[in-house]
Motif scaffolding. Structure first.
Motif, PDB file in Angstrom:
ATOM      1  N   PRO A  31       0.798  -1.233   0.000  1.00  0.00           N
ATOM      2  CA  PRO A  31       0.000   0.000   0.000  1.00  0.00           C
ATOM      3  C   PRO A  31       0.827   1.278   0.000  1.00  0.00           C
ATOM      4  CG  PRO A  31      -0.115  -1.068   2.142  1.00  0.00           C
ATOM      5  CD  PRO A  31       0.634  -2.001   1.228  1.00  0.00           C
ATOM      6  N   GLY A  32       2.066   1.212   0.427  1.00  0.00           N
ATOM      7  CA  GLY A  32       2.905   2.410   0.440  1.00  0.00           C
ATOM      8  C   GLY A  32       3.500   2.705  -0.927  1.00  0.00           C
ATOM      9  N   THR A  33       4.101   1.690  -1.528  1.00  0.00           N
ATOM     10  CA  THR A  33       4.744   1.887  -2.827  1.00  0.00           C
ATOM     11  C   THR A  33       3.758   1.710  -3.982  1.00  0.00           C
ATOM     12  OG1 THR A  33       5.360  -0.449  -3.038  1.00  0.00           O
ATOM     13  CG2 THR A  33       6.948   1.040  -1.950  1.00  0.00           C
ATOM     14  N   ARG A  34       2.643   1.063  -3.713  1.00  0.00           N
ATOM     15  CA  ARG A  34       1.605   0.763  -4.709  1.00  0.00           C
ATOM     16  C   ARG A  34       2.132  -0.113  -5.838  1.00  0.00           C
ATOM     17  NH1 ARG A  34       1.966   5.940  -4.009  1.00  0.00           N
ATOM     18  NH2 ARG A  34       2.420   6.358  -6.175  1.00  0.00           N
ATOM     19  N   THR A  35       3.133  -0.923  -5.532  1.00  0.00           N
ATOM     20  CA  THR A  35       3.675  -1.849  -6.520  1.00  0.00           C
ATOM     21  C   THR A  35       3.382  -3.275  -6.082  1.00  0.00           C
ATOM     22  OG1 THR A  35       5.830  -1.883  -5.428  1.00  0.00           O
ATOM     23  CG2 THR A  35       5.542  -0.293  -7.227  1.00  0.00           C
ATOM     24  N   ALA A  36       3.243  -4.142  -7.067  1.00  0.00           N
ATOM     25  CA  ALA A  36       2.991  -5.558  -6.779  1.00  0.00           C
ATOM     26  C   ALA A  36       4.262  -6.175  -6.232  1.00  0.00           C
ATOM     27  CB  ALA A  36       2.538  -6.281  -8.038  1.00  0.00           C
ATOM     28  N   ARG A  37       4.118  -6.957  -5.182  1.00  0.00           N
ATOM     29  CA  ARG A  37       5.251  -7.679  -4.602  1.00  0.00           C
ATOM     30  C   ARG A  37       5.147  -9.159  -4.921  1.00  0.00           C
ATOM     31  NH1 ARG A  37       7.649  -4.605  -0.383  1.00  0.00           N
ATOM     32  NH2 ARG A  37       7.656  -2.491  -1.190  1.00  0.00           N
ATOM     33  N   VAL A  38       3.907  -9.670  -4.918  1.00  0.00           N
ATOM     34  CA  VAL A  38       3.667 -11.097  -5.163  1.00  0.00           C
ATOM     35  C   VAL A  38       2.452 -11.212  -6.066  1.00  0.00           C
ATOM     36  CG1 VAL A  38       3.137 -13.338  -4.085  1.00  0.00           C
ATOM     37  CG2 VAL A  38       4.503 -11.657  -2.833  1.00  0.00           C
ATOM     38  N   VAL A  39       2.524 -12.117  -7.037  1.00  0.00           N
ATOM     39  CA  VAL A  39       1.338 -12.462  -7.811  1.00  0.00           C
ATOM     40  C   VAL A  39       1.045 -13.929  -7.584  1.00  0.00           C
ATOM     41  CG1 VAL A  39       1.702 -10.713  -9.583  1.00  0.00           C
ATOM     42  CG2 VAL A  39       2.557 -13.009  -9.953  1.00  0.00           C
ATOM     43  N   VAL A  40      -0.233 -14.246  -7.609  1.00  0.00           N
ATOM     44  CA  VAL A  40      -0.674 -15.621  -7.398  1.00  0.00           C
ATOM     45  C   VAL A  40      -1.350 -16.102  -8.672  1.00  0.00           C
ATOM     46  CG1 VAL A  40      -2.186 -17.132  -6.047  1.00  0.00           C
ATOM     47  CG2 VAL A  40      -0.999 -15.225  -4.932  1.00  0.00           C
ATOM     48  N   THR A  41      -0.895 -17.246  -9.149  1.00  0.00           N
ATOM     49  CA  THR A  41      -1.521 -17.900 -10.286  1.00  0.00           C
ATOM     50  C   THR A  41      -2.113 -19.209  -9.778  1.00  0.00           C
ATOM     51  OG1 THR A  41       0.165 -16.983 -11.734  1.00  0.00           O
ATOM     52  CG2 THR A  41      -1.140 -18.777 -12.616  1.00  0.00           C
ATOM     53  N   LEU A  42      -3.342 -19.452 -10.153  1.00  0.00           N
ATOM     54  CA  LEU A  42      -4.014 -20.672  -9.709  1.00  0.00           C
ATOM     55  C   LEU A  42      -3.787 -21.797 -10.706  1.00  0.00           C
ATOM     56  CD1 LEU A  42      -7.386 -19.130  -8.492  1.00  0.00           C
ATOM     57  CD2 LEU A  42      -5.301 -19.592  -7.186  1.00  0.00           C
ATOM     58  N   GLU A  43      -3.553 -22.977 -10.167  1.00  0.00           N
ATOM     59  CA  GLU A  43      -3.415 -24.154 -11.023  1.00  0.00           C
ATOM     60  C   GLU A  43      -4.763 -24.458 -11.653  1.00  0.00           C
ATOM     61  OE1 GLU A  43      -1.843 -27.298  -8.645  1.00  0.00           O
ATOM     62  OE2 GLU A  43       0.048 -26.258  -8.303  1.00  0.00           O
ATOM     63  N   ARG A  44      -4.739 -24.853 -12.889  1.00  0.00           N
ATOM     64  CA  ARG A  44      -5.965 -25.206 -13.612  1.00  0.00           C
ATOM     65  C   ARG A  44      -6.179 -26.708 -13.512  1.00  0.00           C
ATOM     66  NH1 ARG A  44      -7.058 -20.496 -12.837  1.00  0.00           N
ATOM     67  NH2 ARG A  44      -6.162 -18.891 -14.152  1.00  0.00           N
ATOM     68  N   PRO A  45      -7.389 -27.133 -13.115  1.00  0.00           N
ATOM     69  CA  PRO A  45      -7.637 -28.564 -12.922  1.00  0.00           C
ATOM     70  C   PRO A  45      -7.468 -29.385 -14.199  1.00  0.00           C
ATOM     71  CG  PRO A  45      -9.673 -27.305 -12.723  1.00  0.00           C
ATOM     72  CD  PRO A  45      -8.560 -26.328 -12.853  1.00  0.00           C
TER      73      PRO A  45
ATOM     74  N   GLN B  12       9.395 -11.923 -12.907  1.00  0.00           N
ATOM     75  CA  GLN B  12      10.636 -12.147 -12.169  1.00  0.00           C
ATOM     76  C   GLN B  12      11.659 -11.060 -12.490  1.00  0.00           C
ATOM     77  OE1 GLN B  12      12.609 -15.855 -13.018  1.00  0.00           O
ATOM     78  NE2 GLN B  12      13.967 -15.664 -11.256  1.00  0.00           N
ATOM     79  N   SER B  13      11.775 -10.688 -13.765  1.00  0.00           N
ATOM     80  CA  SER B  13      12.751  -9.653 -14.116  1.00  0.00           C
ATOM     81  C   SER B  13      12.356  -8.290 -13.549  1.00  0.00           C
ATOM     82  CB  SER B  13      12.952  -9.578 -15.629  1.00  0.00           C
ATOM     83  OG  SER B  13      11.886  -8.928 -16.243  1.00  0.00           O
ATOM     84  N   ALA B  14      11.066  -8.092 -13.265  1.00  0.00           N
ATOM     85  CA  ALA B  14      10.607  -6.846 -12.646  1.00  0.00           C
ATOM     86  C   ALA B  14      10.709  -6.902 -11.117  1.00  0.00           C
ATOM     87  CB  ALA B  14       9.161  -6.564 -13.054  1.00  0.00           C
ATOM     88  N   GLY B  15      11.136  -8.043 -10.585  1.00  0.00           N
ATOM     89  CA  GLY B  15      11.270  -8.178  -9.137  1.00  0.00           C
ATOM     90  C   GLY B  15       9.972  -8.530  -8.430  1.00  0.00           C
ATOM     91  N   ILE B  16       9.024  -9.080  -9.172  1.00  0.00           N
ATOM     92  CA  ILE B  16       7.741  -9.487  -8.592  1.00  0.00           C
ATOM     93  C   ILE B  16       7.743 -11.005  -8.462  1.00  0.00           C
ATOM     94  CG2 ILE B  16       5.236  -9.485  -8.884  1.00  0.00           C
ATOM     95  CD1 ILE B  16       5.602  -6.972 -10.668  1.00  0.00           C
ATOM     96  N   ARG B  17       7.574 -11.476  -7.244  1.00  0.00           N
ATOM     97  CA  ARG B  17       7.565 -12.912  -6.985  1.00  0.00           C
ATOM     98  C   ARG B  17       6.266 -13.529  -7.464  1.00  0.00           C
ATOM     99  NH1 ARG B  17       6.636 -14.925  -2.189  1.00  0.00           N
ATOM    100  NH2 ARG B  17       6.991 -12.944  -1.185  1.00  0.00           N
ATOM    101  N   SER B  18       6.343 -14.724  -8.029  1.00  0.00           N
ATOM    102  CA  SER B  18       5.161 -15.417  -8.531  1.00  0.00           C
ATOM    103  C   SER B  18       4.980 -16.718  -7.756  1.00  0.00           C
ATOM    104  CB  SER B  18       5.340 -15.716 -10.022  1.00  0.00           C
ATOM    105  OG  SER B  18       4.181 -16.292 -10.553  1.00  0.00           O
ATOM    106  N   VAL B  19       3.762 -16.946  -7.291  1.00  0.00           N
ATOM    107  CA  VAL B  19       3.438 -18.149  -6.520  1.00  0.00           C
ATOM    108  C   VAL B  19       2.272 -18.850  -7.200  1.00  0.00           C
ATOM    109  CG1 VAL B  19       2.621 -18.991  -4.274  1.00  0.00           C
ATOM    110  CG2 VAL B  19       4.210 -17.064  -4.380  1.00  0.00           C
ATOM    111  N   ARG B  20       2.348 -20.176  -7.266  1.00  0.00           N
ATOM    112  CA  ARG B  20       1.282 -20.971  -7.871  1.00  0.00           C
ATOM    113  C   ARG B  20       0.567 -21.718  -6.746  1.00  0.00           C
ATOM    114  NH1 ARG B  20      -0.064 -21.836 -12.220  1.00  0.00           N
ATOM    115  NH2 ARG B  20       0.755 -22.654 -14.083  1.00  0.00           N
ATOM    116  N   LEU B  21      -0.773 -21.596  -6.729  1.00  0.00           N
ATOM    117  CA  LEU B  21      -1.570 -22.250  -5.688  1.00  0.00           C
ATOM    118  C   LEU B  21      -2.639 -23.139  -6.313  1.00  0.00           C
ATOM    119  CD1 LEU B  21      -2.214 -19.285  -3.209  1.00  0.00           C
ATOM    120  CD2 LEU B  21      -0.514 -21.108  -2.996  1.00  0.00           C
ATOM    121  N   ASP B  22      -3.013 -24.159  -5.560  1.00  0.00           N
ATOM    122  CA  ASP B  22      -4.083 -25.072  -5.968  1.00  0.00           C
ATOM    123  C   ASP B  22      -5.384 -24.552  -5.365  1.00  0.00           C
ATOM    124  OD1 ASP B  22      -5.873 -27.117  -6.437  1.00  0.00           O
ATOM    125  OD2 ASP B  22      -4.666 -28.666  -5.450  1.00  0.00           O
TER     126      ASP B  22
END
Length: 183
Positions: A114-128, A147-157
């Motif tokens: 909320p301070g920098t207003r930049t994304a730190r983590v993105v979540v991608t959902l696994e497709r069944p 990743q090159s922009a410094g935004i971590r990506s996490v995949r969740l079920d």
């Protein structure tokens, strides 16, 4: 040149100006009487209704993510990748190619500081049903760009039942002192 010729030139010039002004006024008046097109043209026979942005499983996961991040991050759903990045290049052709590849690509959730207003983590959902080869390549591109922009990506079920603590661990959330509430 004699005075008669000069007077005739003034009359011709005045006539041209009057004809031009008259033509302009006629064009402007014609514009106002042309029928306005109805904005709904082309929708005849088409039914439009709102649809849910998130499925039940996605909404459940969204609510858990909000609990896991508390007030340290803003959580956005279905965000275009392009909205998360500033894409700059001296080579406008390369920039345009990348933007075309990113067009219409979305991440399921974005955790934004909320301070920098930049994304730190993105979540991608696994497709069944899994991914096709082209979908897999597009997701790899998005992952590499983030990743090159410094935004971590996490995949969740989305079908897995997470506790708030397990979800915070899966998101690998690290709260430094500057993120602990200083907005």
């Amino acid at each position: 040149m004699n005075e008669l010729a000069i007077d005739n030139l003034y009359l011709i010039a005045a006539g041209v100006v009057l004809v031009g002004v008259g033509l302009l006024m006629w064009v402007m008046s014609r514009r106002s009487v042309l029928p306005m097109t109805d904005e709904s043209d082309g929708f005849d026979g088409v039914s439009l209704t709102p649809r849910p942005v998130l499925s039940d499983a996605e909404l459940s996961l969204y609510n858990l993510i909000k609990l896991a991040v508390q007030e340290r991050y803003l959580v956005f759903a279905q965000i275009p990748v392009r909205a998360l990045l500033a894409v700059e290049s001296a080579d406008q052709s390369a920039r345009s190619r990348l933007l075309r590849k990113l067009a219409l690509r979305r991440v399921d959730f974005a955790l934004v500081h909320p301070g920098t207003r930049t994304a730190r983590v993105v979540v991608t959902l696994e497709r069944p049903d899994g991914l096709t080869e082209s979908q897999r390549r597009r997701e790899q591109l998005v992952g590499a760009v983030l990743q090159s922009a410094g935004i971590r990506s996490v995949r969740l079920d989305p079908t897995r039942q997470y506790s708030v603590a397990a979800l915070a661990d899966a998101l690998e959330l690290e709260f430094s002192n500057d993120e602990a509430g200083a907005y």
